[in-house]
Motif scaffolding. Structure first.
Motif, PDB file in Angstrom:
ATOM      1  N   CYS A 149       0.830  -1.207   0.000  1.00  0.00           N
ATOM      2  CA  CYS A 149       0.000   0.000   0.000  1.00  0.00           C
ATOM      3  C   CYS A 149       0.862   1.254   0.000  1.00  0.00           C
ATOM      4  CB  CYS A 149      -0.917   0.004   1.224  1.00  0.00           C
ATOM      5  SG  CYS A 149      -2.159  -1.303   1.208  1.00  0.00           S
ATOM      6  N   LEU A 150       1.921   1.227   0.794  1.00  0.00           N
ATOM      7  CA  LEU A 150       2.799   2.392   0.879  1.00  0.00           C
ATOM      8  C   LEU A 150       3.441   2.716  -0.457  1.00  0.00           C
ATOM      9  CD1 LEU A 150       4.453   1.623   4.329  1.00  0.00           C
ATOM     10  CD2 LEU A 150       2.855   3.475   3.821  1.00  0.00           C
ATOM     11  N   VAL A 151       3.751   1.677  -1.239  1.00  0.00           N
ATOM     12  CA  VAL A 151       4.345   1.906  -2.556  1.00  0.00           C
ATOM     13  C   VAL A 151       3.404   2.731  -3.417  1.00  0.00           C
ATOM     14  CG1 VAL A 151       5.049   0.775  -4.701  1.00  0.00           C
ATOM     15  CG2 VAL A 151       5.792  -0.144  -2.510  1.00  0.00           C
ATOM     16  N   ARG A 152       2.127   2.445  -3.363  1.00  0.00           N
ATOM     17  CA  ARG A 152       1.156   3.160  -4.175  1.00  0.00           C
ATOM     18  C   ARG A 152       0.849   4.541  -3.613  1.00  0.00           C
ATOM     19  NH1 ARG A 152      -2.880   0.234  -2.905  1.00  0.00           N
ATOM     20  NH2 ARG A 152      -4.414   1.233  -4.265  1.00  0.00           N
ATOM     21  N   PHE A 204       1.460  -8.062  -7.134  1.00  0.00           N
ATOM     22  CA  PHE A 204       0.684  -7.260  -6.196  1.00  0.00           C
ATOM     23  C   PHE A 204      -0.046  -6.097  -6.885  1.00  0.00           C
ATOM     24  CE2 PHE A 204       4.088  -8.736  -3.178  1.00  0.00           C
ATOM     25  CZ  PHE A 204       3.307  -9.705  -2.615  1.00  0.00           C
ATOM     26  N   ALA A 205      -0.348  -6.219  -8.172  1.00  0.00           N
ATOM     27  CA  ALA A 205      -1.146  -5.185  -8.818  1.00  0.00           C
ATOM     28  C   ALA A 205      -2.531  -5.174  -8.180  1.00  0.00           C
ATOM     29  CB  ALA A 205      -1.258  -5.474 -10.313  1.00  0.00           C
ATOM     30  N   ILE A 206      -2.972  -4.000  -7.775  1.00  0.00           N
ATOM     31  CA  ILE A 206      -4.244  -3.876  -7.083  1.00  0.00           C
ATOM     32  C   ILE A 206      -5.094  -2.867  -7.830  1.00  0.00           C
ATOM     33  CG2 ILE A 206      -5.375  -3.345  -4.888  1.00  0.00           C
ATOM     34  CD1 ILE A 206      -2.759  -3.968  -3.527  1.00  0.00           C
ATOM     35  N   SER A 207      -6.337  -3.203  -8.100  1.00  0.00           N
ATOM     36  CA  SER A 207      -7.180  -2.345  -8.919  1.00  0.00           C
ATOM     37  C   SER A 207      -7.810  -1.212  -8.139  1.00  0.00           C
ATOM     38  CB  SER A 207      -8.283  -3.192  -9.572  1.00  0.00           C
ATOM     39  OG  SER A 207      -9.058  -3.837  -8.576  1.00  0.00           O
ATOM     40  N   SER A 208      -7.858  -1.317  -6.814  1.00  0.00           N
ATOM     41  CA  SER A 208      -8.444  -0.254  -6.014  1.00  0.00           C
ATOM     42  C   SER A 208      -7.470   0.165  -4.938  1.00  0.00           C
ATOM     43  CB  SER A 208      -9.741  -0.737  -5.381  1.00  0.00           C
ATOM     44  OG  SER A 208      -9.476  -1.694  -4.377  1.00  0.00           O
ATOM     45  N   PHE A 209      -7.819   1.175  -4.152  1.00  0.00           N
ATOM     46  CA  PHE A 209      -6.956   1.672  -3.103  1.00  0.00           C
ATOM     47  C   PHE A 209      -7.262   1.008  -1.761  1.00  0.00           C
ATOM     48  CE2 PHE A 209      -4.097   5.036  -4.348  1.00  0.00           C
ATOM     49  CZ  PHE A 209      -4.501   5.290  -5.646  1.00  0.00           C
ATOM     50  N   LYS A 210      -7.939  -0.120  -1.790  1.00  0.00           N
ATOM     51  CA  LYS A 210      -8.216  -0.833  -0.547  1.00  0.00           C
ATOM     52  C   LYS A 210      -6.992  -1.647  -0.157  1.00  0.00           C
ATOM     53  CE  LYS A 210     -11.343  -4.177   1.570  1.00  0.00           C
ATOM     54  NZ  LYS A 210     -12.480  -5.110   1.349  1.00  0.00           N
ATOM     55  N   CYS A 211      -6.457  -1.384   1.019  1.00  0.00           N
ATOM     56  CA  CYS A 211      -5.246  -2.084   1.474  1.00  0.00           C
ATOM     57  C   CYS A 211      -5.620  -3.112   2.537  1.00  0.00           C
ATOM     58  CB  CYS A 211      -4.239  -1.100   2.074  1.00  0.00           C
ATOM     59  SG  CYS A 211      -3.511  -0.031   0.830  1.00  0.00           S
ATOM     60  N   ILE A 212      -5.259  -4.359   2.290  1.00  0.00           N
ATOM     61  CA  ILE A 212      -5.511  -5.427   3.258  1.00  0.00           C
ATOM     62  C   ILE A 212      -4.256  -6.223   3.453  1.00  0.00           C
ATOM     63  CG2 ILE A 212      -7.976  -5.599   2.707  1.00  0.00           C
ATOM     64  CD1 ILE A 212      -7.343  -7.959   0.944  1.00  0.00           C
ATOM     65  N   SER A 228       1.666  12.695  -3.068  1.00  0.00           N
ATOM     66  CA  SER A 228       2.352  13.985  -3.151  1.00  0.00           C
ATOM     67  C   SER A 228       3.853  13.765  -3.132  1.00  0.00           C
ATOM     68  CB  SER A 228       1.957  14.893  -1.972  1.00  0.00           C
ATOM     69  OG  SER A 228       2.491  14.391  -0.757  1.00  0.00           O
ATOM     70  N   LYS A 229       4.594  14.799  -3.479  1.00  0.00           N
ATOM     71  CA  LYS A 229       6.055  14.697  -3.423  1.00  0.00           C
ATOM     72  C   LYS A 229       6.529  14.461  -1.996  1.00  0.00           C
ATOM     73  CE  LYS A 229       7.117  17.524  -7.487  1.00  0.00           C
ATOM     74  NZ  LYS A 229       7.819  18.742  -7.982  1.00  0.00           N
ATOM     75  N   TYR A 230       5.840  15.074  -1.047  1.00  0.00           N
ATOM     76  CA  TYR A 230       6.244  14.894   0.342  1.00  0.00           C
ATOM     77  C   TYR A 230       6.035  13.454   0.781  1.00  0.00           C
ATOM     78  CZ  TYR A 230       6.063  14.878   5.397  1.00  0.00           C
ATOM     79  OH  TYR A 230       6.262  14.567   6.711  1.00  0.00           O
ATOM     80  N   TRP A 231       4.874  12.881   0.465  1.00  0.00           N
ATOM     81  CA  TRP A 231       4.622  11.485   0.832  1.00  0.00           C
ATOM     82  C   TRP A 231       5.674  10.570   0.187  1.00  0.00           C
ATOM     83  CZ3 TRP A 231      -0.670   9.030   1.966  1.00  0.00           C
ATOM     84  CH2 TRP A 231      -1.403   9.845   2.847  1.00  0.00           C
ATOM     85  N   ASN A 232       5.997  10.824  -1.069  1.00  0.00           N
ATOM     86  CA  ASN A 232       7.001  10.008  -1.750  1.00  0.00           C
ATOM     87  C   ASN A 232       8.354  10.125  -1.061  1.00  0.00           C
ATOM     88  OD1 ASN A 232       8.062   8.449  -4.110  1.00  0.00           O
ATOM     89  ND2 ASN A 232       9.200  10.348  -4.412  1.00  0.00           N
TER      90      ASN A 232
END
Length: 381
Positions: free
Chosen positions: A23-26, A372-380, A31-35
């Motif tokens: 999840c963190l990778v995505r 680990f390609a994920i189609s939505s932003f749901k992280c589990i 934002s640049k700060y998050w990256n």
């Protein structure tokens, strides 16, 4: 203090630290700060320190799986992952893993040999082209992490050629370096770790920044532990006790047990298995026996669990069993199937800071897998 008009920085870091690596990778794209935050060495280190302990298995059907290191060894959710390359002629052999990075040797039929450092949690890998030194199947390999320099290193020692050659790859420097090897090493060979021929080139123990191999000095017929310190790129050696040195015809393997470099001994004559740990007493290092248990049909000691039990395989089936040193018992684990490799593992962001600029340098290829390609932003988990 707030960044990008969002949450206070300390609260944001606390929230992000609780998220899984994939999840963190995505979330770097927010934002640049998050990256910048997620790819920083400090964030990656702290995230790694609190990662859930898992066990990595390689199965007879050439698949990999992750399991929780709990009593029932439950399957870890979404643990299925694919290898970083899908060419039909690829031939992967696992060398080891460290901090969530799996080190693979790829020996395709019509291509040169290469080492792949692969983090399936972030879906990325580094492909290292092996410099010409000798046949890559003749020698000893090791992979580990130098905490002082925040650097992953791969080590190859060419044997039984003389003089012995050694090359070290630094992920941080993106380069190979030749290491001088003392002539005192002589002609050395790795010790076969199991009966049925699993490559001894990949049997090593990594502890506190130091790689350890069990080797044989050919001209003297003697065994010793060869070490390589990743902090200063230097070799060392530790002789075996007279008892262990007398077991030249028995199966031995090296592993980390009870936070110590240890030797697994399978005595075919007595039908006992033993584990001897290298312990420090004052200024001396001595071999101390930690386990002796009657066990018929055991072939390989693979990994120590956090509860102190040791995962082993039966010979010749490769069925996984768990040895309880406290009770001197061996339990069958029916739910694991047939496996020829197991190691401690964590899902991590390791290598993310090294790959964030997405640059390519000589003899290094950066690849992105679809893992680990994920189609939505749901992280589990």
């Amino acid at each position: 203090m707030k960044k990008d008009g969002g949450l206070p920085e300390d609260l944001l870091i606390t929230i992000l630290m609780a998220l899984p690596a994939k999840c963190l990778v995505r979330f770097r794209s927010v934002s640049k700060y998050w990256n910048s935050l997620i790819t920083s060495a400090e964030f990656i280190s702290i995230h790694l320190a609190q990662a859930k302990p898992l066990l990595l298995f390689h199965h007879h059907n050439q698949s990999y799986s992750l399991r929780l290191d709990n009593e029932s060894l439950d399957m870890w959710s979404n643990s299925e992952f694919e290898l970083p390359s899908k060419r039909e002629d690829d031939d992967f052999q696992i060398i080891g893993s460290c901090n969530g990075v799996i080190c693979l040797l790829n020996s395709p039929q019509d291509h040169g040999h290469s080492i792949i450092l692969w983090n399936p949690s972030i879906g990325k890998s580094l492909n290292l082209v092996l410099p010409r030194l000798s046949d890559p199947f003749h020698g000893i390999f090791g992979f580990g992490f130098n905490r002082q320099c925040n650097d992953y290193k791969f080590v190859r020692v060419a044997t039984p050629h003389y003089p012995v050659g050694c090359q070290v790859y630094s992920v941080k420097e993106r380069s190979w370096k030749a290491i001088d090897v003392s002539p005192a090493l002589g002609y050395i060979n790795p010790i076969p770790s199991v009966l049925w021929g699993r490559s001894s080139s990949y049997n090593y123990a990594f502890l506190n920044g130091v790689l350890h191999w069990l080797v044989d000095r050919e001209e003297f017929g003697s065994r010793f532990v060869l070490s390589f310190d990743l902090r200063n790129d230097s070799f060392g050696k530790m002789m075996l006790s007279p008892y262990l040195a007398s077991k030249l015809d028995e199966w031995m393997a090296i592993l980390v047990y009870d936070n110590s470099v240890s030797l697994f001994l399978n005595d075919l004559d007595t039908k006992y298995i033993e584990i001897w740990a290298l312990k420090k007493y004052d200024a001396m290092k001595l071999w101390a026996r930690k386990l002796r248990i009657k066990a018929v049909g055991i072939g390989l000691a693979m990994v120590c669990r956090k509860n102190g039990e040791i995962l082993m395989t039966r010979y010749p089936s490769d069925e996984v069993v768990s040895c309880d040193p406290q009770r001197n018992e061996i339990h069958d684990l029916q739910n694991l199937g047939l496996s020829d490799y197991a190691d401690s593992y964590v899902e991590s962001l390791a290598l993310l800071d090294e790959l964030k600029e997405e640059t390519e340098k000589e003899n290094v290829e950066i690849t992105h897998s679809a893992t680990f390609a994920i189609s939505s932003f749901k992280c589990i988990h």
